[in-house]
Design a protein around this motif. Structure first.
Motif, mmCIF file in Angstrom:
data_model
loop_
_atom_site.group_PDB
_atom_site.id
_atom_site.type_symbol
_atom_site.label_atom_id
_atom_site.label_comp_id
_atom_site.label_asym_id
_atom_site.label_seq_id
_atom_site.Cartn_x
_atom_site.Cartn_y
_atom_site.Cartn_z
ATOM 1 N N ASN A 120 44.550 25.707 42.670
ATOM 2 C CA ASN A 120 45.155 26.726 42.942
ATOM 3 C C ASN A 120 46.319 27.490 42.442
ATOM 4 N N SER A 122 48.995 29.219 40.624
ATOM 5 C CA SER A 122 49.421 30.812 40.708
ATOM 6 C C SER A 122 48.939 31.627 39.593
ATOM 7 N N VAL A 125 45.730 33.831 39.259
ATOM 8 C CA VAL A 125 45.482 35.109 39.762
ATOM 9 C C VAL A 125 45.541 36.226 38.784
ATOM 10 N N THR A 152 44.001 34.212 48.573
ATOM 11 C CA THR A 152 44.995 34.743 47.723
ATOM 12 C C THR A 152 44.464 35.873 46.779
ATOM 13 N N ARG A 156 45.747 39.570 46.947
ATOM 14 C CA ARG A 156 46.473 39.900 45.753
ATOM 15 C C ARG A 156 45.744 41.145 45.170
#
Length: 196
Positions: A120, A122, A125, A152, A156
């Motif tokens: 996961n 960051s 993304v 997420t 996002r």
């Protein structure tokens, strides 16, 4: 337990599994007699054509520090109990021991948390966002290992999402809109990774 019937037929879209469950197939079903590779099925038009490419992202300094700390805890326990854990599959032995050893339980939890952190990360993304930009005109289904990343990406990047918690009617509606072209992008977890 072995199935009692004299004849058995097993069909699988996932003959190799991350959890090692495929190792039971010989005993439960019998030896593999036929296999069609996904690339062959795609060439024949039975499944969508695909290209598999791995892209790597870096952990942020904070994520890296946390990851290294968690893995150090896990590796320390393994090193201290190596002789005890070498009587078969290391991970299975660790799970077994964790039932009565709090230190083993903490080591397993540290390993799990480190894995969650890596899967996961960051920076994923941003990579997904740039891939979507590059494939703006194409229909895209994004598969994520964990539902946290599905949420997420959905929030996002304003993408419709399907997880195991998505109600059947909503799941059908999202897939219908995707098939009809009303949605060109979709993010999901393991719930769709075999059948769809």
């Amino acid at each position: 337990a072995k199935a009692g019937s004299p004849w058995r037929l097993g069909l699988s879209a996932t003959p190799e599994r991350a959890d090692g469950g495929h190792q039971d197939l010989d005993e439960l079903i019998g030896p593999e007699v036929y296999r069609k590779m996904p690339a062959t099925l795609a060439q024949a038009g039975h499944i969508a054509s695909f290209t598999e490419k791995r892209l790597f992202v870096s952990l942020t300094p904070e994520e890296r520090y946390r990851y290294d700390s968690l893995m150090a805890e896990y590796k320390w326990y393994i090193a201290m109990r190596r002789s005890q854990l070498m009587r078969g599959n290391l991970f299975e032995q660790l799970v077994r021991i964790s039932a009565f050893d709090p230190a083993a339980r903490r080591a397993l939890q540290a390993h799990h948390q480190a894995r969650l952190l890596a899967l996961n990360a960051s920076q994923k993304v941003g990579v997904v966002e740039s891939l979507l930009e590059r494939h703006r005109a194409e229909n895209v289904i994004i598969f994520a290992e964990y539902n946290a990343m599905v949420r997420t990406l959905s929030q996002r990047l304003a993408l419709p999402a399907i997880t195991y918690r998505t109600e059947a009617a909503e799941r059908r509606a999202i897939l219908d809109r995707f098939r009809a072209g009303r949605y060109s992008k979709l993010v999901t977890g393991r719930v769709l990774n075999e059948g769809v």
